[in-house]
Design a protein around this motif. Structure first.
Motif, PDB file in Angstrom:
ATOM      1  N   ALA A  23      80.660  74.505  14.720  1.00 40.83           N
ATOM      2  CA  ALA A  23      79.654  74.669  15.772  1.00 40.83           C
ATOM      3  C   ALA A  23      80.050  73.866  17.012  1.00 40.83           C
ATOM      4  N   GLU A  24      80.617  72.692  16.799  1.00 37.14           N
ATOM      5  CA  GLU A  24      81.043  71.854  17.934  1.00 37.14           C
ATOM      6  C   GLU A  24      82.172  72.543  18.703  1.00 37.14           C
ATOM      7  N   ARG A  25      83.119  73.120  17.953  1.00 37.74           N
ATOM      8  CA  ARG A  25      84.236  73.828  18.616  1.00 37.74           C
ATOM      9  C   ARG A  25      83.730  75.047  19.372  1.00 37.74           C
ATOM     10  N   ALA A  26      82.737  75.710  18.786  1.00 38.85           N
ATOM     11  CA  ALA A  26      82.210  76.930  19.419  1.00 38.85           C
ATOM     12  C   ALA A  26      81.564  76.619  20.775  1.00 38.85           C
ATOM     13  N   LEU A  27      81.154  75.391  20.970  1.00 38.52           N
ATOM     14  CA  LEU A  27      80.457  75.031  22.215  1.00 38.52           C
ATOM     15  C   LEU A  27      81.372  74.406  23.275  1.00 38.52           C
ATOM     16  N   ALA A  36      77.129  76.281  29.516  1.00 37.06           N
ATOM     17  CA  ALA A  36      75.919  75.971  28.749  1.00 37.06           C
ATOM     18  C   ALA A  36      74.870  77.056  28.973  1.00 37.06           C
ATOM     19  N   ASN A  37      74.911  78.105  28.152  1.00 31.57           N
ATOM     20  CA  ASN A  37      73.917  79.182  28.293  1.00 31.57           C
ATOM     21  C   ASN A  37      73.509  79.723  26.921  1.00 31.57           C
ATOM     22  N   GLU A  38      72.559  80.641  26.929  1.00 37.69           N
ATOM     23  CA  GLU A  38      71.993  81.171  25.677  1.00 37.69           C
ATOM     24  C   GLU A  38      73.063  81.766  24.771  1.00 37.69           C
ATOM     25  N   ALA A  39      74.004  82.488  25.368  1.00 39.16           N
ATOM     26  CA  ALA A  39      75.030  83.156  24.557  1.00 39.16           C
ATOM     27  C   ALA A  39      75.859  82.106  23.800  1.00 39.16           C
ATOM     28  N   ALA A  40      76.205  81.023  24.483  1.00 44.43           N
ATOM     29  CA  ALA A  40      77.001  79.967  23.829  1.00 44.43           C
ATOM     30  C   ALA A  40      76.183  79.272  22.739  1.00 44.43           C
ATOM     31  N   PHE A  41      74.903  79.044  23.009  1.00 44.19           N
ATOM     32  CA  PHE A  41      74.065  78.350  22.021  1.00 44.19           C
ATOM     33  C   PHE A  41      73.930  79.208  20.758  1.00 44.19           C
ATOM     34  N   ARG A  42      73.725  80.502  20.956  1.00 49.32           N
ATOM     35  CA  ARG A  42      73.551  81.402  19.811  1.00 49.32           C
ATOM     36  C   ARG A  42      74.859  81.498  19.003  1.00 49.32           C
ATOM     37  N   GLN A  43      75.966  81.569  19.724  1.00 51.38           N
ATOM     38  CA  GLN A  43      77.272  81.632  19.048  1.00 51.38           C
ATOM     39  C   GLN A  43      77.515  80.367  18.227  1.00 51.38           C
ATOM     40  N   CYS A  44      77.131  79.259  18.804  1.00 45.20           N
ATOM     41  CA  CYS A  44      77.259  77.967  18.114  1.00 45.20           C
ATOM     42  C   CYS A  44      76.418  77.980  16.833  1.00 45.20           C
TER      43      CYS A  44
END
Ligand SMILES: Cc1cc2nc3c(=O)[nH]c(=O)nc-3n(C[C@H](O)[C@H](O)[C@H](O)COP(=O)(O)OP(=O)(O)OC[C@H]3O[C@@H](n4cnc5c(N)ncnc54)[C@H](O)[C@@H]3O)c2cc1C
Ligand code: SF4
Length: 333
Positions: free
Chosen positions: A281-285, A290-298
């Protein structure tokens, strides 16, 4: 409750040498240290823990919070949870820890509970706490009725076919995200254990919960220097607003520069057999806008590989939403 000897060791060396006489530091230990007693005495009343000797460590000099030379914090093992949560340096530099502690238990319990005891609190799995039931953690080899029985509150990550018990601590989730270090003094001398290496996965041996050996006394925990300009959030979702354990929780430490995430530390609670840090999850971010798509992917990455049982499949989406909301809140703070 069975009978036991209550001892106040004169000093640390005596406490350690007495506890070293125990055959194990895990389930079934016949010598136990006593912090606040909010886990140990509870379990002794239920005959889940039956130590012959209880060593009160509250008079040992382990109750200071001090600065470390590198700009971090040294926290004594008998510091009360409430003292830690309200310490000005914790509130300022490590607010995720303060938030996590204050969302746990009740004010009275936090006033008694110690840092060392919190790290060693036991699962709330109902079968573990009932000696009329089988339980591999309490009695190795007896079976795990939770897997085919009531498992709504139990773990979906880090589980094995022998145990799916959740680690219930809030404080430990924040300590994991803050990359704390545990300091232990044992019969063979001092040891330093990264927080993420302290708790064990259940595997074939769910009765072994930590790397502690007989006589090992947790003396203190250290936190690295605060992450500059970090935004920190602990979000806990549970069946009622207070005095309840997490169904899912998320500890988030983020730094954002120019709209991009430059540093992310993420740990989850309520869903894992240990406080669950998620490097995926840390790598995914990291490096993302910093937006919704990144948060959801994380959040998708954090829950990848989850293994729910009959009653706790809802935790996958609950934990994803918990983490997404924690990230959104941190980014907006
Ligand atoms: C009703 C209730 C609700 C709760 N709700 C929450 C919640 O929402 N969130 C949450 O996180 N927690 C919750 N808790 C758990 C609570 O946080 C723990 O019981 C507490 O943190 C344990 O700390 P203690 O000092 O009382 O431990 P103790 O009971 O004194 O000790 C626990 C274990 O740690 C060992 N130990 C203690 N100190 C040391 C040391 N220095 N070195 C080596 N071994 C040591 C003891 O031998 C024992 O095995 C709840 C507890 C209760 C009773
Ligand atoms: S989940 Fe673990 S603690 Fe609960 S009954 Fe199974 S073996 Fe025991």
């Amino acid at each position: 409750m069975h009978s036991f000897e209550f001892v106040r060791p004169a000093d640390q060396a005596t406490a350690i040498s007495t506890a070293a006489q125990s055959k194990t530091a895990q389930q079934g230990a016949d010598v136990r240290f006593l912090g606040g007693g909010t886990t140990l005495i509870d379990l002794m009343k239920l005959n889940v823990e039956t130590p012959a000797r209880v060593l009160d460590i509250n008079r040992l000099p382990l109750n200071e919070i001090e600065d470390t030379p590198d700009g971090g914090l040294k926290i004594g093992a008998t510091i009360r949870n409430s003292s830690l949560a309200h310490h000005p340096k914790v509130q300022k530099g490590y607010s995720v820890l303060s938030q996590a502690i204050l969302q746990g238990a009740s004010a009275q319990i936090r006033n008694m509970a110690t840092v060392g005891g919190n790290m060693l609190q036991r699962t709330r799995c109902a079968y573990f706490r009932d000696t009329a039931m089988a339980c591999n953690k309490r009695e190795p080899g007896s079976g795990c009725p939770a897997i085919t029985g009531h498992n709504r509150t139990l773990a979906i990550i880090g589980v094995s076919e022998h145990c799916i018990a959740t680690n219930p601590s809030d404080m430990c989730v924040a300590m994991t995200a803050l990359e704390a270090t545990i300091h232990v003094q044992g019969p063979k001398g001092p040891r330093v254990i990264p927080f993420g290496d302290f708790h064990l996965l259940p595997g074939n041996t769910p009765h072994l919960e930590t790397v502690l050996e007989p006589g090992d006394l947790i003396t203190h925990v250290t936190l690295p220097p605060p992450v500059a300009r970090s935004r920190q959030v602990y979000l806990k979702l549970r069946d009622r607003a207070s005095y309840e354990f997490a169904l899912a929780s998320a500890a988030v430490v983020l730094t954002i520069a120019g709209g991009h995430i430059t540093h992310a530390r993420i740990a989850l609670g309520g869903i894992g057999t240990k406080p669950w840090r998620s490097p995926d999850a840390e790598r995914a971010l990291t490096g993302k806008t910093a937006n919704e798509a990144a948060f959801r992917q994380c959040a998708e990455s954090a829950l990848h590989g989850a293994r729910p049982q009959s009653e706790n499949g809802f935790k996958i989406e609950l934990a994803r939403r918990c983490l997404t909301h924690a990230l959104r809140t941190a980014a907006a703070s």
